[in-house]
Write an enzyme that holds these catalytic residues in place. Sequence first.
Site, PDB file in Angstrom:
ATOM      1  N   CYS A   1      22.741  56.501  42.248  1.00  0.00           N
ATOM      2  CA  CYS A   1      23.533  57.218  40.980  1.00  0.00           C
ATOM      3  C   CYS A   1      23.095  56.851  39.662  1.00  0.00           C
ATOM      4  O   CYS A   1      22.349  57.935  39.309  1.00  0.00           O
ATOM      5  CB  CYS A   1      24.715  56.034  41.420  1.00  0.00           C
ATOM      6  SG  CYS A   1      26.227  56.320  41.043  1.00  0.00           S
TER       7      CYS A   1
ATOM      8  N   GLU B   1      23.885  58.368  48.469  1.00  0.00           N
ATOM      9  CA  GLU B   1      24.466  57.555  48.538  1.00  0.00           C
ATOM     10  C   GLU B   1      25.534  56.884  49.391  1.00  0.00           C
ATOM     11  O   GLU B   1      26.263  57.415  49.427  1.00  0.00           O
ATOM     12  CB  GLU B   1      23.993  57.047  46.906  1.00  0.00           C
ATOM     13  CG  GLU B   1      25.062  55.541  47.105  1.00  0.00           C
ATOM     14  CD  GLU B   1      25.507  55.499  45.622  1.00  0.00           C
ATOM     15  OE1 GLU B   1      25.451  54.061  45.028  1.00  0.00           O
ATOM     16  OE2 GLU B   1      25.632  56.309  44.552  1.00  0.00           O
TER      17      GLU B   1
ATOM     18  N   LYS C   1      18.132  50.116  44.777  1.00  0.00           N
ATOM     19  CA  LYS C   1      18.188  49.719  43.549  1.00  0.00           C
ATOM     20  C   LYS C   1      17.751  48.796  42.060  1.00  0.00           C
ATOM     21  O   LYS C   1      18.510  47.613  42.478  1.00  0.00           O
ATOM     22  CB  LYS C   1      19.837  50.333  43.452  1.00  0.00           C
ATOM     23  CG  LYS C   1      20.689  51.640  42.287  1.00  0.00           C
ATOM     24  CD  LYS C   1      21.435  51.146  42.256  1.00  0.00           C
ATOM     25  CE  LYS C   1      22.776  52.034  41.242  1.00  0.00           C
ATOM     26  NZ  LYS C   1      24.450  52.468  40.751  1.00  0.00           N
TER      27      LYS C   1
END
Length: 527
Positions: free
Chosen positions: A400, A284, A350
């Site tokens: 994440c 990320e 995301k």
Amino acid sequence: MQIHKSAWLLVLLSAALQILIFPLPNLYMLCWVAITPLLIAILRARQPQTLQLRAGIKLLPASPLQAFLLAYACGILWYAGTCYWIYSVMHQYGGVSTPVGIVILILFCLYLAIYHGVFGLLVSLLAGSGPLNLRALLLSPVVWVAVELARTRITGFPWGLLGTTQVDNIPLSRIASVTGVYGLSFEIMLVNAALAAAFLVPREKRKRLLLASLAAALILQAGSLVPAPALTADHSAILVQANVPILEGSDWTKPYFNDTLRDLTEISLDPHDGPHPDLIVWPESPAPFYTSDSIFRDAVSNVALRSGAWLLTGSIGIRNASTTPDQVTEIYNSAALVSPNGDWISRYDKIHLVPFGEYVPFKQIFSFAGGLTKEVGDFSRGTSRTPLDAGGTKLGVFICYESIFPDDIRQFANNGAQVLVNISNDGWYGDSGAYAQHLKQSRMRAVENNRWLLLDTNTGRTAGIDPNGRIVTSAPRKTRTVLPAPYALISATTFYTRHGDWFAYLCAIISVAAIFMRLLVRKRKET
């Protein structure tokens, strides 16, 4: 009636045990007894108003309000001891002062502990007025799972679900491929309820029930001692652990940016032992790597071309970038896929953003938290969980803390993902236990969906994880390195992958029905 002091002591004991079963202490075998003191506290909370004929004080169940307070206090202590890292994230990277950071942590604990409180309230409603409440104990595992489902679906923060403690118990954890992690939570709560019953039944029956409960816990936990055979892997990935410090935008000078990009390029292309990689993964985005930046794009394309491998990189995605006043530019936390020819093929944006980290909900109310969002970016939400196609290989990519949402990840596998890839920037957690908590929860997603999982983090712990949730290979934390990670492609789906949180919803339905019937019976008795 006041709550007896012994109930408060049991609450403290339960909170301490619940903290110890999660990393870093990781005394996960204590999960079989961690909730027992709380159950006893709820069902033995107050002295009766009437005279007791038998010797000794027979404490009665807490009232609904008392039960809520007992469990609520337990939840506050558990969150404070497990998610203490919220303070350092907000203070160190959010730019808030020490007092404000402490207040944010306290508010966080006060809010999420409501779910513990609701659990206590529901158990109290199921309990009768007598000293022995087998009904409440039998239904407590169902209620616990229902509350975990509510924490996942309503609040959107299912951090530390009880079942994740058993991810290293491979024979037992396979239950999750049918029920999800909730089935493990249910089984753990069954043993806790049986142990609680052993302390609530008449003394002459206590020994047998206590021995049976402890034997069940030992047998179930013994599965962690059974070695599982190694699984065959016929693909290889290079996971790049960047170890890039989290800096403010003004600290990213052009020379520092170029040096960082050059270092990542060099370590990605360094010769290494093992087969030629099919996939290279960068974590990320720990740096201002924008997909619209030609320098960044050229560097990534160069790595893909020279390696002859597909490359997945964390980045900041841009849409509608224009100088036109009426067109809003959208910014995403993204993972971009680049082909061996250097072409930028596709991107995952995301979907499940971190509140107060990647966006501020109700900005007018929580304007004080804008500092953290300023550091990370005010991101837009993605909309698709379609796997990324890397030349016929379907990658289920998520970013994440999306890994803590069971249903979100199983949708990638249900949509055809053959291998899961979790990219993360765990540098936000510092040296707290959050990185280890995140790793354990990510591993459970591999078990639920019977998929290999490639976990690539900025500061560690980067790991290759097999479908049993076992760490096959990993890199040491806080080092800039690459990790060769084996994996295989799996297309078959588990029952959980196909049907999702069916077990948790069944528990929720049973809980609602049981509460309704209990209230109905109580009302009839009163009339």
